[in-house]
Design a protein around this motif. Structure first.
Motif, PDB file in Angstrom:
ATOM      1  N   SER A  38       0.717  -1.139  -0.040  1.00  0.00           N
ATOM      2  CA  SER A  38       0.154  -0.001   0.014  1.00  0.00           C
ATOM      3  C   SER A  38       0.821   1.364  -0.053  1.00  0.00           C
ATOM      4  CB  SER A  38      -0.935  -0.103   1.315  1.00  0.00           C
ATOM      5  OG  SER A  38      -0.245  -0.178   2.371  1.00  0.00           O
ATOM      6  N   ALA A  51       0.715   3.911  -2.723  1.00  0.00           N
ATOM      7  CA  ALA A  51       0.723   5.274  -2.740  1.00  0.00           C
ATOM      8  C   ALA A  51       1.625   6.008  -3.326  1.00  0.00           C
ATOM      9  CB  ALA A  51       0.294   5.529  -1.304  1.00  0.00           C
ATOM     10  N   MET A  73      -0.662   9.420  -3.911  1.00  0.00           N
ATOM     11  CA  MET A  73      -1.809   9.476  -2.923  1.00  0.00           C
ATOM     12  C   MET A  73      -1.418   9.387  -1.489  1.00  0.00           C
ATOM     13  SD  MET A  73      -4.747   7.558  -5.005  1.00  0.00           S
ATOM     14  CE  MET A  73      -5.988   8.139  -4.165  1.00  0.00           C
ATOM     15  N   HIS A  74      -2.008   9.932  -0.378  1.00  0.00           N
ATOM     16  CA  HIS A  74      -1.618   9.222   0.894  1.00  0.00           C
ATOM     17  C   HIS A  74      -2.108   7.718   1.173  1.00  0.00           C
ATOM     18  CE1 HIS A  74      -1.794   9.148   5.110  1.00  0.00           C
ATOM     19  NE2 HIS A  74      -1.252  10.428   5.077  1.00  0.00           N
ATOM     20  N   LYS A 118      -3.286   6.190   3.274  1.00  0.00           N
ATOM     21  CA  LYS A 118      -4.600   5.948   4.125  1.00  0.00           C
ATOM     22  C   LYS A 118      -5.808   6.003   3.161  1.00  0.00           C
ATOM     23  CE  LYS A 118      -3.499   7.336   8.685  1.00  0.00           C
ATOM     24  NZ  LYS A 118      -3.954   8.161   9.896  1.00  0.00           N
ATOM     25  N   THR A 119      -5.405   6.953   2.096  1.00  0.00           N
ATOM     26  CA  THR A 119      -6.480   7.152   0.993  1.00  0.00           C
ATOM     27  C   THR A 119      -6.663   5.929   0.192  1.00  0.00           C
ATOM     28  OG1 THR A 119      -6.260   9.431   1.137  1.00  0.00           O
ATOM     29  CG2 THR A 119      -7.443   8.562  -0.769  1.00  0.00           C
ATOM     30  N   VAL A 120      -5.339   5.436  -0.195  1.00  0.00           N
ATOM     31  CA  VAL A 120      -5.347   4.010  -0.965  1.00  0.00           C
ATOM     32  C   VAL A 120      -5.816   2.953  -0.307  1.00  0.00           C
ATOM     33  CG1 VAL A 120      -3.521   2.767  -2.196  1.00  0.00           C
ATOM     34  CG2 VAL A 120      -3.258   4.698  -2.451  1.00  0.00           C
ATOM     35  N   CYS A 121      -5.753   2.690   0.963  1.00  0.00           N
ATOM     36  CA  CYS A 121      -6.243   1.513   1.675  1.00  0.00           C
ATOM     37  C   CYS A 121      -7.863   1.948   1.748  1.00  0.00           C
ATOM     38  CB  CYS A 121      -5.592   1.562   3.015  1.00  0.00           C
ATOM     39  SG  CYS A 121      -4.061   1.028   3.025  1.00  0.00           S
ATOM     40  N   ARG A 122      -8.130   2.911   1.977  1.00  0.00           N
ATOM     41  CA  ARG A 122      -9.536   3.220   2.357  1.00  0.00           C
ATOM     42  C   ARG A 122     -10.368   3.096   0.647  1.00  0.00           C
ATOM     43  NH1 ARG A 122     -12.385   7.460   0.506  1.00  0.00           N
ATOM     44  NH2 ARG A 122     -10.617   8.965   0.562  1.00  0.00           N
ATOM     45  N   LEU A 123      -9.801   3.271  -0.105  1.00  0.00           N
ATOM     46  CA  LEU A 123     -10.351   3.133  -1.622  1.00  0.00           C
ATOM     47  C   LEU A 123     -10.281   1.865  -1.935  1.00  0.00           C
ATOM     48  CD1 LEU A 123      -8.966   6.232  -3.699  1.00  0.00           C
ATOM     49  CD2 LEU A 123     -11.152   6.167  -2.935  1.00  0.00           C
ATOM     50  N   GLU A 166     -13.022   0.126   0.001  1.00  0.00           N
ATOM     51  CA  GLU A 166     -14.358   0.340  -0.740  1.00  0.00           C
ATOM     52  C   GLU A 166     -14.588  -0.382  -1.969  1.00  0.00           C
ATOM     53  OE1 GLU A 166     -14.202   4.654  -0.689  1.00  0.00           O
ATOM     54  OE2 GLU A 166     -14.819   4.948   1.571  1.00  0.00           O
ATOM     55  N   LYS A 215     -12.865   0.622  -4.533  1.00  0.00           N
ATOM     56  CA  LYS A 215     -12.741   1.613  -5.835  1.00  0.00           C
ATOM     57  C   LYS A 215     -11.296   1.600  -6.342  1.00  0.00           C
ATOM     58  CE  LYS A 215     -15.987   4.527  -3.671  1.00  0.00           C
ATOM     59  NZ  LYS A 215     -16.228   6.081  -3.299  1.00  0.00           N
TER      60      LYS A 215
END
Length: 99
Positions: A51, A55, A60-61, A63-68, A71, A73
């Motif tokens: 991750s 990222a 990207m950050h 945390k954003t990559v892990c969240r996407l 989800e 996405k």
């Protein structure tokens, strides 16, 4: 490190130095350790990214990559508690998103 394979004098090209070293009784397996070292290039043998690496690649950050990924996405697989990303799949995902 691969630096130990270079000749001490620096006058003999490194390839001929390797050939000469093979004839000295060193096993070919020893040279196999360095077969997957890439300097200044991309290693095609390891397209799996963590991750953090994904990222950085996506700018990207983490945390954003892990969240996407969570989800659904961003295409990814969860291995234990860690996300894994294939670079080629991320490339296809990016081009699909841009078109």
């Amino acid at each position: 490190m691969a630096y130990g394979l270079l000749p001490a004098s620096g006058t003999t090209p490194w390839v001929s130095h390797l050939k000469a070293a093979k004839g000295t009784g060193m096993s070919d397996k020893r040279f196999g350790e360095y077969a997957n070292i890439y300097i200044g290039g991309e290693d095609p043998a390891s397209p799996v990214m963590t991750s953090v690496e994904a990222a950085e690649y996506l700018k990207m950050h983490v945390k954003t990559v892990c969240r996407l990924a969570k989800e659904g996405k961003i295409p990814a697989k969860k291995v234990g508690s860690e996300w894994r990303f294939l670079k080629s799949v991320l490339d296809r995902w990016l081009t699909k998103e841009l078109v």
